[in-house]
Design an enzyme around this catalytic site. Structure first.
Site, PDB file in Angstrom:
ATOM      1  N   TYR A 235      -0.525  -8.432   1.025  1.00 16.83           N
ATOM      2  CA  TYR A 235      -1.248  -7.596   1.995  1.00 16.83           C
ATOM      3  C   TYR A 235      -1.261  -6.173   1.474  1.00 16.83           C
ATOM      4  O   TYR A 235      -0.243  -5.644   1.040  1.00 16.83           O
ATOM      5  CB  TYR A 235      -0.548  -7.648   3.354  1.00 16.83           C
ATOM      6  CG  TYR A 235      -1.216  -6.804   4.425  1.00 16.83           C
ATOM      7  CD1 TYR A 235      -2.468  -7.148   4.927  1.00 16.83           C
ATOM      8  CD2 TYR A 235      -0.591  -5.665   4.926  1.00 16.83           C
ATOM      9  CE1 TYR A 235      -3.080  -6.379   5.906  1.00 16.83           C
ATOM     10  CE2 TYR A 235      -1.196  -4.896   5.914  1.00 16.83           C
ATOM     11  CZ  TYR A 235      -2.439  -5.257   6.399  1.00 16.83           C
ATOM     12  OH  TYR A 235      -3.040  -4.494   7.372  1.00 16.83           O
TER      13      TYR A 235
ATOM     14  N   ASP B  19       1.801  -1.970  -5.393  1.00 18.71           N
ATOM     15  CA  ASP B  19       1.826  -1.620  -3.973  1.00 18.71           C
ATOM     16  C   ASP B  19       3.269  -1.705  -3.485  1.00 18.71           C
ATOM     17  O   ASP B  19       3.801  -2.786  -3.237  1.00 18.71           O
ATOM     18  CB  ASP B  19       0.914  -2.562  -3.182  1.00 18.71           C
ATOM     19  CG  ASP B  19       0.864  -2.187  -1.696  1.00 18.71           C
ATOM     20  OD1 ASP B  19       1.665  -1.325  -1.276  1.00 18.71           O
ATOM     21  OD2 ASP B  19       0.041  -2.767  -0.974  1.00 18.71           O
TER      22      ASP B  19
ATOM     23  N   LYS C 237       5.554   3.485   4.718  1.00 18.23           N
ATOM     24  CA  LYS C 237       6.694   3.049   5.530  1.00 18.23           C
ATOM     25  C   LYS C 237       7.906   3.984   5.372  1.00 18.23           C
ATOM     26  O   LYS C 237       7.895   5.043   5.977  1.00 18.23           O
ATOM     27  CB  LYS C 237       6.985   1.581   5.237  1.00 18.23           C
ATOM     28  CG  LYS C 237       5.736   0.724   5.612  1.00 18.23           C
ATOM     29  CD  LYS C 237       5.948  -0.747   5.743  1.00 18.23           C
ATOM     30  CE  LYS C 237       4.747  -1.405   6.398  1.00 18.23           C
ATOM     31  NZ  LYS C 237       3.867  -2.177   5.566  1.00 18.23           N
TER      32      LYS C 237
END
Ligand SMILES: *Cc1c(COP(=O)(O)O)cnc(C)c1O
Length: 428
Positions: free
Chosen positions: A144, A239, A267
């Site tokens: 994702y 990522d 995050k």
């Protein structure tokens, strides 16, 4: 457990938001039951609007690595708020956090602050396309990278075919420029570069996948990703929105000893505020406006409160503290393996750094299709049972779980006791 207030809050929210939520997985679709509406959070705990307490292993999907509402981080944030909440002009707070990031991740020669992981990955592939003057990108099934069009793509029929939209609203043409490949499949990767290498702008990957459950890349596979992109003149985009400062102190890049061309962070780096980063080699990053022609911008980029929260969080995250968290994760995962054996439940438990996950599966899980074959009904039952006992895990087997510096050995013990009861009930 009384859930009356959460139930009422959910009904009210459904009259306002699609599905009652502002991000789909929060609706608990995969596990059923009432999503808990949260009143407050402190340390390792979430408190819902009915006053129930939960040991939180979601931690806002990763960011709260020091625990919720860390006193010193909060104080710094409050002081920052007093100085204004957004300037729309540069401030030294951006440079201070940038310097800290660069000192810890040396390949981050230049970087840019953005407001979400989605924005970071979207900008990184635009840059890869701008730099290489090519259009195709490679992504792996089950990884994702946020919700921008280029990433909402499912595999076409057969391996190494061009993608198809997996959400209405994604143009067929956009999806066709995304090549999707199975994770950890060296043959498919090699075949893809042999067939399309000259058209590939970049390859984007979660080095340790956390969005199909926790599935680390095989070392040989990720080294192939690095080598093949180099060989064919494509950019290697790592990522690390989830894994940065989570899978290892130095992220997945440090686990494998690889140097990405571009990296995306999010995050943890925002300390619980909307903040993310993309960056990497200077030769590429300098092609972004205003130095270069690749456009990228943001009204709230480098927001002073987010910069403060990120800096205060990361400056308190030392290698020693990271090791302590990792030890706790190991104890928890060892306990889970023992409970799985005791109750004869086929369970694959995986951990990396401060992240852990498990699949109800009798085989090791190496790619999305393996994860899909796990026992999802059992997961839903276990999730519900744990929630009733005050243990808050990610509400899907396709999600990773996290620990914070605020989780105590007693919290781990309480979690294992609850698992013991729940596995006994579900499988007894
Ligand atoms: C969470 C995540 C994103 C998206 O970040 P948002 O801030 O939710 O837009 C991108 N990539 C990975 C690996 C993620 O885990």
């Amino acid at each position: 457990m009384n859930l009356e207030q959460s139930q009422q809050a959910f009904e009210a929210a459904k009259q306002i938001f699609p599905g009652g939520v502002n991000s789909p997985v929060r609706a608990f679709g995969a596990v059923g039951g009432t999503p808990r509406f949260i009143d407050r959070a402190k340390g390792a705990y979430l408190y819902d609007v009915d006053g129930n307490r939960y040991i939180d292993y979601v931690l806002s999907w990763g960011p709260m690595i020091l625990g919720h509402a860390h006193d010193e981080v909060l104080q710094a944030v409050k002081d920052s708020v007093d100085k204004g909440t957004s300037y729309g002009a540069p401030s030294p707070l951006e440079t201070r956090l940038g310097q800290l990031l660069k000192a810890r991740l040396p390949y981050l020669e230049r970087l840019r602050m953005v407001s979400s992981g989605t924005e970071a990955t979207m900008s990184a592939i635009r840059l890869a396309r701008g730099v290489t003057k090519r259009d195709k990108i490679i992504k792996f099934i089950g990884c994702y990278h946020g919700h921008s069009d280029a990433f909402l793509v499912a595999a076409g029929s057969g391996l190494a075919t061009f993608g198809q939209p997996n959400s209405p609203g994604v143009p067929i043409g956009t999806a066709a420029d995304t090549i999707t490949l199975p994770y950890n499949d060296r043959e498919a990767l090699k075949a893809c570069f042999e067939a399309h290498g000259q058209d590939i702008a970049g390859l984007i990957i979660e080095g340790i996948a956390g969005n199909m459950g926790l599935i680390p890349a095989d070392e040989a596979f990720i080294k192939d990703c690095r080598e093949l992109t180099r060989q064919y003149g494509a950019l290697f985009i790592l990522d690390e929105v989830m894994t940065g400062f989570r899978a290892h102190y130095g992220g997945a890049a440090a686990v494998y000893g690889i140097e990405p061309d571009l990296v995306c962070l999010g995050k943890v780096v925002g300390g619980g505020f909307p903040m993310a980063v993309f960056g990497g080699k200077k030769v590429y990053m300098d092609q972004i406006a205003p130095l270069g022609a690749v456009y990228q911008a943001g009204t709230l980029s480098g927001n002073p409160i987010a910069m403060t929260a990120g800096y205060e969080t990361l400056s308190r995250l030392s290698p020693e503290l990271f090791d302590q968290m990792e030890q706790q994760v190991k104890i928890l995962c060892q306990g889970l393996r023992e409970l799985a054996a005791k109750h004869q439940v086929p369970m694959q438990v995986v951990h990396r750094g401060t992240m852990f996950g498990f699949f109800f599966n009798d085989q090791p899980v190496r790619q999305f299709s393996d994860a899909a074959e796990s026992d999802h009904d059992l997961f839903a039952k276990v999730h519900q049972g744990l929630l009733k006992r005050g243990i808050y895990l990610a509400p899907s087997q396709y999600e990773a779980n996290f620990i914070s510096a605020a989780h105590s050995p007693e919290d781990i013990e309480e979690t294992l006791v609850a698992f013991d009861q729940v596995l006994g009930d579900c499988h007894g």
